[in-house]
Design an enzyme around this catalytic site. Structure first.
Site, PDB file in Angstrom:
ATOM      1  N   CYS A  41       0.846  -1.196   0.000  1.00  0.00           N
ATOM      2  CA  CYS A  41       0.000   0.000   0.000  1.00  0.00           C
ATOM      3  C   CYS A  41       0.881   1.245   0.000  1.00  0.00           C
ATOM      4  CB  CYS A  41      -0.930   0.016   1.215  1.00  0.00           C
ATOM      5  SG  CYS A  41      -1.984   1.491   1.254  1.00  0.00           S
ATOM      6  N   CYS A  58      -0.152   4.069   2.428  1.00  0.00           N
ATOM      7  CA  CYS A  58       0.190   3.771   3.817  1.00  0.00           C
ATOM      8  C   CYS A  58       1.698   3.824   4.035  1.00  0.00           C
ATOM      9  CB  CYS A  58      -0.364   2.409   4.223  1.00  0.00           C
ATOM     10  SG  CYS A  58      -2.176   2.346   4.228  1.00  0.00           S
TER      11      CYS A  58
END
Length: 177
Positions: free
Chosen positions: A131, A134
């Protein structure tokens, strides 16, 4: 189960992984608590039972119960957040980024470990789960909280090795069945 047992299960073609698994947790800029917490979060994200059992068993010598739970929590919450925020990041429709997630994430506010350690562990899981949104958020947080770029690199190195070991063991188990 232990890390030595994992190393013995790796085939010859994965000798580099065996060597890296033997060194990556001890030759880093991270404290033992940070390194082993990183390993736990990465193992949880890698989803291999054998790797997770071995890492958690060996980590017990380096983490108290509260930090062990926090490292597991980082792997758990990132399992949810990384999917959600990767979708938000990758979706062509940018309206999703303006919508509230409406997902409980209370553990992030009160992880039971130092904030920088929890963020490092969350970074490890986010790297394994791929991700980008993130990764950027956790990298920014750890740098703001005093971590170095070497700390960040070491977290990702640990995550990469643990994930690769999990991948090889999964593949070898598939071939054996």
């Amino acid at each position: 189960m232990s890390i030595d047992a994992l190393k013995s299960r790796l085939p010859d073609y994965a000798k580099d992984l065996k060597l890296n698994l033997g060194s990556v947790l001890t030759t880093s800029s991270l404290s033992p608590l940070q390194a082993w917490g990183t390993a736990i979060a990465a193992a949880y994200a890698s989803r291999n039972a054998e790797v997770t059992k071995a890492i958690v068993a060996d980590a017990a010598a380096h983490l108290d119960a509260q930090n062990l739970t926090a490292a597991k929590a980082a792997g758990a919450i990132m399992g949810m957040n990384n999917i959600y925020y990767r979708f938000v990041h990758l979706a062509d429709n940018k309206e999703y980024s303006k919508m509230p997630a409406r997902l409980r994430m209370n553990i992030i506010a009160n992880p039971g470990a130092s904030k920088v350690d929890f963020e490092l562990w969350s970074l490890a899981a986010s790297a394994v789960n791929g991700c980008g949104m993130c990764i950027d958020a956790h990298e920014h947080e750890v740098i703001q909280k005093g971590a170095t770029k070497e700390n960040v690199q070491d977290v990702v190195r640990i995550a990469a090795v643990i994930h690769a070991v999990a991948t090889v063991l999964d593949a070898e188990d598939a071939l054996a069945s």
